[in-house]
Enzyme design. Structure first.
Site, mmCIF file in Angstrom:
data_model
loop_
_atom_site.group_PDB
_atom_site.id
_atom_site.type_symbol
_atom_site.label_atom_id
_atom_site.label_comp_id
_atom_site.label_asym_id
_atom_site.label_seq_id
_atom_site.Cartn_x
_atom_site.Cartn_y
_atom_site.Cartn_z
ATOM 1 N N GLY A 192 73.008 14.396 63.038
ATOM 2 C CA GLY A 192 72.324 13.205 62.572
ATOM 3 C C GLY A 192 73.090 12.533 61.448
ATOM 4 N N CYS A 218 77.684 18.020 59.182
ATOM 5 C CA CYS A 218 78.756 17.013 59.249
ATOM 6 C C CYS A 218 79.360 16.778 57.874
ATOM 7 C CB CYS A 218 78.214 15.710 59.841
ATOM 8 S SG CYS A 218 77.877 15.806 61.624
ATOM 9 N N GLN A 236 72.290 12.054 58.495
ATOM 10 C CA GLN A 236 72.184 12.829 57.256
ATOM 11 C C GLN A 236 72.455 14.317 57.493
ATOM 12 O OE1 GLN A 236 71.994 11.883 54.177
ATOM 13 N NE2 GLN A 236 71.904 9.707 54.685
ATOM 14 N N SER A 237 73.323 14.621 58.442
ATOM 15 C CA SER A 237 73.622 16.018 58.781
ATOM 16 C C SER A 237 74.341 16.737 57.645
ATOM 17 C CB SER A 237 74.496 16.062 60.042
ATOM 18 O OG SER A 237 75.070 17.342 60.219
ATOM 19 N N ASN A 238 73.771 17.864 57.192
ATOM 20 C CA ASN A 238 74.448 18.725 56.224
ATOM 21 C C ASN A 238 75.723 19.314 56.817
ATOM 22 O OD1 ASN A 238 72.376 18.507 54.195
ATOM 23 N ND2 ASN A 238 71.154 19.932 55.394
#
Length: 341
Positions: free
Chosen positions: A82, A88, A84-86
């Site tokens: 997503g 990524c 807001q992916s941690n």
């Protein structure tokens, strides 16, 4: 604690995290949520402190993935998640630290200024491609292949990393993490009755479950789902373990694992929370000085406190919550904390 039942021969990894992370008692919360009949002492494994920018559970997994990338001669990392992916965000920073290109396949449409994890992605120099959710899910394999080929045509070799680095390679991060955690508990003089974590892609729960099993610990690992269903995560954990076993322990009895999932506190959906979760985040910050996030740890810790209130863990002596990080995901939810004013 029982002895190790299967020798653990770890593959190559690159040391990136600040380990070991602290095991911290939550004395004020323990006191508040105890009953006249007692209850467990609550501890927190501070994997939000694995590193400053690359903080969280994903870094443990990416140590092994980065090791594999180096061994395979890869100069590019491709992964997805997503906006807001941690995971990524951590991959972007790992790539920057190691001099690797990073391509992110992001779910959601973006306009305006970046915030939270996406801002960090951009600061780290990752290339970001945005896709509407329907296209992201329906074409994910195709999108990975497109970007792999894109870099191959330009003379680069990419390692493709699945959602959350949750697969038979990433699972090593929390096999090692479980060994560290159980050692922490031994030094404090106890074996945990329960280890609890948030489950978003299943990899952390898979590693903890498998690690405790391999180490012969009489400890139940429970994942509090932040999306999908209990059945999904039970299948996903076993899928990751089966992939690990196919490479490292053929004949391993995957079905013998106790895979425990609580899916009662997902709320409105992935990356969405309701007011009780935001109030739990504030309560933990005010009582213990620990920051949780609304996507993963806040939901899971809220579920844990609700289960304590219902008497679920009254027969436990010690319960450990694994803080998987996610601080940067807190800030895009700022409007939900109006009750603090």
């Amino acid at each position: 604690m029982q002895g190790r039942t299967i020798p653990i021969d770890y593959p190559t990894k690159i040391d990136l995290a600040r380990l070991p992370t602290p095991l911290q008692p939550l004395n004020r919360l323990t006191e508040k949520y105890s009953t006249p009949h007692g209850g467990p002492r609550i501890w927190i494994k501070r994997d939000d402190l694995t590193e400053s920018g690359m903080s969280g559970n994903k870094l443990r997994k990416l140590e092994f993935i980065a090791g594999a990338a180096r061994e395979r001669g890869c100069d590019t990392l491709i992964t997805c998640g997503g906006i807001q992916s941690n995971h990524c965000r951590t991959t972007a920073l790992v790539g920057a630290r190691l001099g690797l290109r990073v391509q992110l396949i992001l779910r959601g449409e973006h306009s305006g200024s970046a915030d939270g994890n996406l801002l960090v992605d951009q600061l780290a120099g990752a290339s970001c491609a945005f896709y509407p959710p329907r296209e992201y899910f329906s074409r994910q394999a195709e999108l990975f292949e497109h970007w792999r080929e894109f870099y191959a045509q330009r003379g680069h070799k990419a390692l493709c990393i699945p959602t959350g680095a949750s697969d038979g390679l990433g699972i090593w991060g929390y096999i090692a993490g479980s060994e560290e955690l159980l050692g922490d508990c031994r030094r404090e003089g106890f074996e945990p009755d329960q280890i609890i974590c948030a489950s978003g892609s299943g990899g952390t729960q898979a590693g903890l479950t498998l690690g405790c099993h391999l180490l012969g610990a009489d400890t139940r690992v429970t994942g509090f789902a932040v999306c999908d269903s209990a059945e999904y995560f039970q299948d996903k954990v076993r899928e990751d373990v089966a992939e690990w076993a196919a490479e490292h322990s053929k004949g391993f009895a995957v079905d013998a694992l106790d895979v425990s999932v609580n899916a009662d506190y997902i709320g409105p959906g992935y990356a969405m929370a309701d007011e009780p979760v935001y109030r739990t985040i504030a309560e933990v910050a005010q009582l213990e000085g620990v920051l949780l996030d609304p996507v993963y740890t806040g939901k899971a810790f809220h579920g844990l406190l609700q289960e304590l209130h219902r008497g679920r863990y009254q027969h436990c002596d010690n319960l450990v919550f694994v803080h998987t990080g996610g601080h940067f995901g807190l800030f895009p939810h700022r409007e939900h904390f109006g009750f603090l004013q």
